[in-house]
Design a protein around this motif. Sequence first.
Motif, mmCIF file in Angstrom:
data_model
loop_
_atom_site.group_PDB
_atom_site.id
_atom_site.type_symbol
_atom_site.label_atom_id
_atom_site.label_comp_id
_atom_site.label_asym_id
_atom_site.label_seq_id
_atom_site.Cartn_x
_atom_site.Cartn_y
_atom_site.Cartn_z
ATOM 1 N N ALA A 60 0.833 -1.205 0.000
ATOM 2 C CA ALA A 60 0.000 0.000 0.000
ATOM 3 C C ALA A 60 0.869 1.257 0.000
ATOM 4 N N LEU A 61 1.947 1.240 0.780
ATOM 5 C CA LEU A 61 2.776 2.434 0.932
ATOM 6 C C LEU A 61 3.629 2.734 -0.296
ATOM 7 N N ILE A 62 3.889 1.733 -1.136
ATOM 8 C CA ILE A 62 4.663 1.990 -2.356
ATOM 9 C C ILE A 62 3.762 2.170 -3.569
ATOM 10 N N SER A 63 2.457 2.050 -3.382
ATOM 11 C CA SER A 63 1.519 2.138 -4.497
ATOM 12 C C SER A 63 1.252 3.598 -4.880
ATOM 13 N N GLU A 64 0.636 3.779 -6.025
ATOM 14 C CA GLU A 64 0.240 5.125 -6.460
ATOM 15 C C GLU A 64 -0.775 5.729 -5.497
ATOM 16 N N ALA A 65 -1.546 4.884 -4.833
ATOM 17 C CA ALA A 65 -2.548 5.386 -3.894
ATOM 18 C C ALA A 65 -1.922 6.121 -2.719
ATOM 19 N N ALA A 66 -0.618 5.885 -2.455
ATOM 20 C CA ALA A 66 0.042 6.511 -1.313
ATOM 21 C C ALA A 66 0.601 7.891 -1.631
ATOM 22 N N VAL A 67 0.599 8.295 -2.887
ATOM 23 C CA VAL A 67 1.213 9.570 -3.260
ATOM 24 C C VAL A 67 0.653 10.760 -2.469
ATOM 25 N N PRO A 68 -0.669 10.849 -2.250
ATOM 26 C CA PRO A 68 -1.177 11.973 -1.455
ATOM 27 C C PRO A 68 -0.726 11.954 0.007
ATOM 28 N N HIS A 69 -0.139 10.860 0.461
ATOM 29 C CA HIS A 69 0.250 10.709 1.867
ATOM 30 C C HIS A 69 1.766 10.806 2.071
ATOM 31 N N LEU A 70 2.493 11.267 1.068
ATOM 32 C CA LEU A 70 3.950 11.265 1.157
ATOM 33 C C LEU A 70 4.471 12.144 2.290
ATOM 34 N N GLU A 71 3.802 13.230 2.571
ATOM 35 C CA GLU A 71 4.270 14.111 3.644
ATOM 36 C C GLU A 71 4.197 13.409 5.000
ATOM 37 N N GLU A 72 3.108 12.718 5.265
ATOM 38 C CA GLU A 72 3.019 11.973 6.529
ATOM 39 C C GLU A 72 4.039 10.844 6.565
ATOM 40 N N MET A 73 4.241 10.163 5.444
ATOM 41 C CA MET A 73 5.258 9.117 5.386
ATOM 42 C C MET A 73 6.627 9.694 5.688
ATOM 43 N N ALA A 74 6.917 10.886 5.157
ATOM 44 C CA ALA A 74 8.213 11.519 5.391
ATOM 45 C C ALA A 74 8.408 11.830 6.870
ATOM 46 N N GLN A 75 7.376 12.357 7.517
ATOM 47 C CA GLN A 75 7.478 12.688 8.940
ATOM 48 C C GLN A 75 7.717 11.447 9.786
ATOM 49 N N LEU A 76 7.003 10.351 9.477
ATOM 50 C CA LEU A 76 7.182 9.112 10.231
ATOM 51 C C LEU A 76 8.553 8.499 9.959
ATOM 52 N N ALA A 77 8.990 8.546 8.695
ATOM 53 C CA ALA A 77 10.297 7.984 8.357
ATOM 54 C C ALA A 77 11.405 8.739 9.077
ATOM 55 N N MET A 78 11.314 10.067 9.125
ATOM 56 C CA MET A 78 12.298 10.865 9.846
ATOM 57 C C MET A 78 12.295 10.508 11.334
ATOM 58 N N LEU A 305 9.391 2.595 7.232
ATOM 59 C CA LEU A 305 8.205 2.292 8.030
ATOM 60 C C LEU A 305 8.011 0.788 8.164
ATOM 61 N N PHE A 306 8.391 0.037 7.142
ATOM 62 C CA PHE A 306 8.293 -1.424 7.174
ATOM 63 C C PHE A 306 9.276 -2.028 8.159
ATOM 64 N N ASP A 307 10.475 -1.443 8.245
ATOM 65 C CA ASP A 307 11.497 -1.967 9.151
ATOM 66 C C ASP A 307 12.298 -0.802 9.721
ATOM 67 N N HIS A 308 12.101 -0.514 10.988
ATOM 68 C CA HIS A 308 12.742 0.646 11.614
ATOM 69 C C HIS A 308 14.249 0.468 11.786
ATOM 70 N N ASP A 309 14.720 -0.767 11.823
ATOM 71 C CA ASP A 309 16.117 -1.028 12.150
ATOM 72 C C ASP A 309 17.004 -1.293 10.942
ATOM 73 N N ILE A 310 16.415 -1.432 9.772
ATOM 74 C CA ILE A 310 17.196 -1.789 8.592
ATOM 75 C C ILE A 310 18.121 -0.633 8.195
ATOM 76 N N ASP A 311 19.327 -0.984 7.774
ATOM 77 C CA ASP A 311 20.258 0.004 7.230
ATOM 78 C C ASP A 311 19.888 0.237 5.767
ATOM 79 N N ILE A 312 19.580 1.478 5.404
ATOM 80 C CA ILE A 312 19.236 1.827 4.027
ATOM 81 C C ILE A 312 20.400 2.622 3.446
ATOM 82 N N SER A 313 20.963 2.095 2.367
ATOM 83 C CA SER A 313 22.193 2.654 1.822
ATOM 84 C C SER A 313 21.951 3.310 0.473
#
Length: 387
Positions: A60-78, A305-313
């Motif tokens: 759901a979070l990588i789908s086109e349906a999530a585009v309007p929610h990118l700002e909230e995703m950004a805040q949670l990811a940060m 958001l899927f994995d809080h501990d993963i190292d993203i490079s």
Amino acid sequence: MQPIKSESPWGHGFADVIDELYSWDDTVAAIEAMTDDDVARALRKARRNTAALTDTDFMALISEAAVPHLEEMAQLAMRYTQERFGKTISMYIPMYVSNACTNFCVYCGFNHDNPFTRTVLTMDQVKAECEAIRRLAPFENLLIVSGEAPTITGVDYYENVLKTCRPYFHNLTIEVQPMKEEEYARLTRSGLNGVVCFQETYRRERYKCYHPKGMKSHYEWRLNGYDRMGRAGVHKIGMGVLIGLEDWRADVTMMARHLRYLQRKYWRTRYSVNFPRMCPSESGFQPNVVMTDRQLAQLTMAFRLFDHDIDISYSTRENPRFRANMMRLGVTSMSAGSKTEPGGYATSPEALEQFAVSDGRSPREVTEAIRAGGYDPVWKDWDAVFD
């Protein structure tokens, strides 16, 4: 009496279950069918922090349906990145030791049929590369990269490379051909900390189109390699798909499922993910799929958001401005000053590079930009004494 199941020539692991559990076409259809309600449900779980997201939530979070929610995703990811990693970026640098390769990957400059002089560094040259890198910046995390030519650069060669590099760096990772379990175990005893391997694509029926010959053409051998790493006790496993081959949303969903499988089986191991977008190479291959910056940002935030501990490079494939923005939204490690040809730092700067870099800044320039963004570059996050 039940017949005795024959031993697979490619070993056992995720390749034995992926086709039974997941359909590529069904995955594509499920992602395309995601709605705003599906995204809202995934974000409610993400906000609760304690609720682990499922692969359905991830889709759901990588789908086109999530585009309007990118700002909230950004805040949670940060938020979750800073909770787990603080305001830090771990620094690493790749060192290519060989561009000899027995594979025929249609997208790669190291393709066996490409007519150029192959380079395999000697241990004296490896030492010179290490010394040149140390003069660049105080790197402690070294990624050793090679083409896949086991008869030339096999386990004996990599063991010598690791022993040569160990006096200069505390954390040694390899990105080379998949190996046997006992070979990974042997290298861990010789100073190996981590292994990076890109599956390239999880779409089995198309995999051989991109890897027609060579050991890499065997889908099961490559996919089950992660299990061999886990059984061998590799400290950190790096995963990735090559963005540009197949539907990127389906590929990264398969990788997310693979990650959960590995975490359940090899829970002592740390994991990292990378999403390399195809860059120009000597092969002339044009990507089948183009991922925009917005889509890569969405994917990065969704994975956090899927994995809080993963190292993203993020490597130097990405441009400076984009990397500066994404270090606040999920990225935790970056390369700097990268040379993608064997001997590029000292001994053979004229050798063919694997791909063109987009961020050509020096390590000093990269770290100054990181500090200007309010973050701290971390050169050392592992010590040889832990081995």
